[in-house]
Design an enzyme around this catalytic site. Structure first.
Site, mmCIF file in Angstrom:
data_model
loop_
_atom_site.group_PDB
_atom_site.id
_atom_site.type_symbol
_atom_site.label_atom_id
_atom_site.label_comp_id
_atom_site.label_asym_id
_atom_site.label_seq_id
_atom_site.Cartn_x
_atom_site.Cartn_y
_atom_site.Cartn_z
ATOM 1 N N ARG A 1 4.824 -2.368 -8.941
ATOM 2 C CA ARG A 1 6.140 -2.201 -9.576
ATOM 3 C C ARG A 1 7.046 -3.421 -9.486
ATOM 4 O O ARG A 1 8.065 -3.466 -10.172
ATOM 5 C CB ARG A 1 6.858 -0.984 -8.965
ATOM 6 C CG ARG A 1 7.231 -1.197 -7.513
ATOM 7 C CD ARG A 1 7.551 0.076 -6.761
ATOM 8 N NE ARG A 1 7.810 -0.239 -5.360
ATOM 9 C CZ ARG A 1 6.863 -0.471 -4.459
ATOM 10 N NH1 ARG A 1 5.598 -0.438 -4.793
ATOM 11 N NH2 ARG A 1 7.181 -0.768 -3.214
ATOM 12 N N CYS B 1 34.204 4.035 -3.438
ATOM 13 C CA CYS B 1 33.180 3.060 -3.059
ATOM 14 C C CYS B 1 31.871 3.813 -2.803
ATOM 15 O O CYS B 1 31.825 5.047 -2.825
ATOM 16 C CB CYS B 1 33.600 2.251 -1.823
ATOM 17 S SG CYS B 1 33.464 3.111 -0.242
ATOM 18 N N GLY C 1 11.429 -3.147 -5.998
ATOM 19 C CA GLY C 1 11.200 -2.362 -7.205
ATOM 20 C C GLY C 1 12.361 -2.391 -8.177
ATOM 21 O O GLY C 1 12.186 -2.354 -9.392
ATOM 22 N N LEU D 1 2.858 -4.895 -5.808
ATOM 23 C CA LEU D 1 2.545 -5.400 -7.151
ATOM 24 C C LEU D 1 2.494 -4.301 -8.203
ATOM 25 O O LEU D 1 2.542 -4.575 -9.400
ATOM 26 C CB LEU D 1 1.211 -6.168 -7.125
ATOM 27 C CG LEU D 1 1.173 -7.365 -6.160
ATOM 28 C CD1 LEU D 1 -0.180 -8.061 -6.236
ATOM 29 C CD2 LEU D 1 2.295 -8.359 -6.438
ATOM 30 N N CYS E 1 10.041 5.149 0.493
ATOM 31 C CA CYS E 1 9.163 4.791 -0.621
ATOM 32 C C CYS E 1 7.688 4.872 -0.219
ATOM 33 O O CYS E 1 6.859 5.412 -0.937
ATOM 34 C CB CYS E 1 9.526 3.396 -1.101
ATOM 35 S SG CYS E 1 8.355 2.657 -2.209
HETATM 36 ZN ZN LIG Z 1 35.136 4.673 -0.004
#
Ligand SMILES: [Zn+2]
Length: 254
Positions: free
Chosen positions: A72, A172, A40, A70, A189
């Site tokens: 998305r 991060c 997606g 299909l 999902c």
């Molecule tokens: Zn980190």
């Protein structure tokens, strides 16, 4: 390096932008982006990334196209059901712009092979849908000193974060989500649903951020704000953002 006549034509609407210009377009042609996940997020994102003329693309997905994709995943059509997403995506790029250099991997990402996939790239865009994979990619990006855009979507919510955890003061992705999800496959999902265009919004915003990140401080685009996560709300609709601080105890980047 300069652009040929046909490339000047192709990218004319970029080149007239002072924020990109001919120099920016040449810069994009020299960049290597690794796109992980062709679902997606990755499917609409790839269409804009290829259209932006990013010269070298590595496309990673171990899935096959299913009918329920299909709604998305805009790269694929009915005839593609049952075929590998990475192979179809490569074929799509080759038809769309044969000048782009495309490499694919259809193996599942693990903490072992993630490093080999991201090493040497200018940017990774992760649109995968489970935390174990996302953390493996994040850790590999930190270790290989590659910046990471991480995009996710579900129901009417999208999330796009920019991370440069290899830099001493930047967070991060693991600083953001923590370690709790390492072993967990959190593919919600199918259970929760997703408005198709919501995936497209998050994907195209991620593609915009990718162009910004690739042009970098030497370009004329306002610089990307590493460590910032954008939340896209498709119900209201609304977009807001917040900054993630580096976690001094993070096992990914500290
Ligand atoms: Zn980190």
């Amino acid at each position: 390096m300069s652009l040929s006549e046909d490339r000047l034509d192709r990218f004319a609407r970029h080149i007239v932008l002072p924020e990109i210009g001919g120099a920016g377009q040449v810069a994009l042609a020299g960049k290597h982006l690794v796109l992980v996940g062709l679902g997606g997020i990755g499917s609409p994102a790839l269409q804009y990334l290829a259209a932006a003329g990013i010269g070298r693309l590595t496309l990673v997905d171990d899935d096959k196209v299913e009918a329920s994709n299909l709604q998305r995943q805009t790269l694929f059509n009915t005839r593609d059901i049952g075929h590998g997403k990475a192979v179809i995506a490569k074929r799509w790029v080759s038809t769309f712009d044969p000048a782009l250099d495309v490499t694919i991997s259809d193996r599942r990402i693990t903490s072992e092979n993630a490093h080999r996939l991201v090493v040497g790239a200018d940017l990774v865009l992760d649109g995968t849908d489970n935390f174990a994979t996302r953390l493996a990619i994040s850790d590999a990006c930190v270790a290989e000193r590659v910046p990471l855009l991480s995009a996710a979507v579900g129901r009417f919510q999208g999330q796009v974060g920019a991370f440069a955890g290899h830099l001493p003061t930047e967070a991060c992705y693991r600083c953001f989500v923590g370690d709790a999800f390492d072993a967990e496959d959190c593919d919600t999902c199918a259970e929760e649903g997703m408005l198709g265009a919501m995936a497209g919004w998050a994907a195209t915003f991620a593609a915009l951020q990718a162009v910004r990140a690739l042009l970098g401080p030497s370009g004329n685009m306002p610089d990307i704000d590493w460590g910032r996560v954008y939340l896209l709300d498709g119900l209201k609709p609304d977009m807001r953002s917040f900054a993630i601080a580096k976690d001094p105890a993070c096992k990914g980047c500290s």
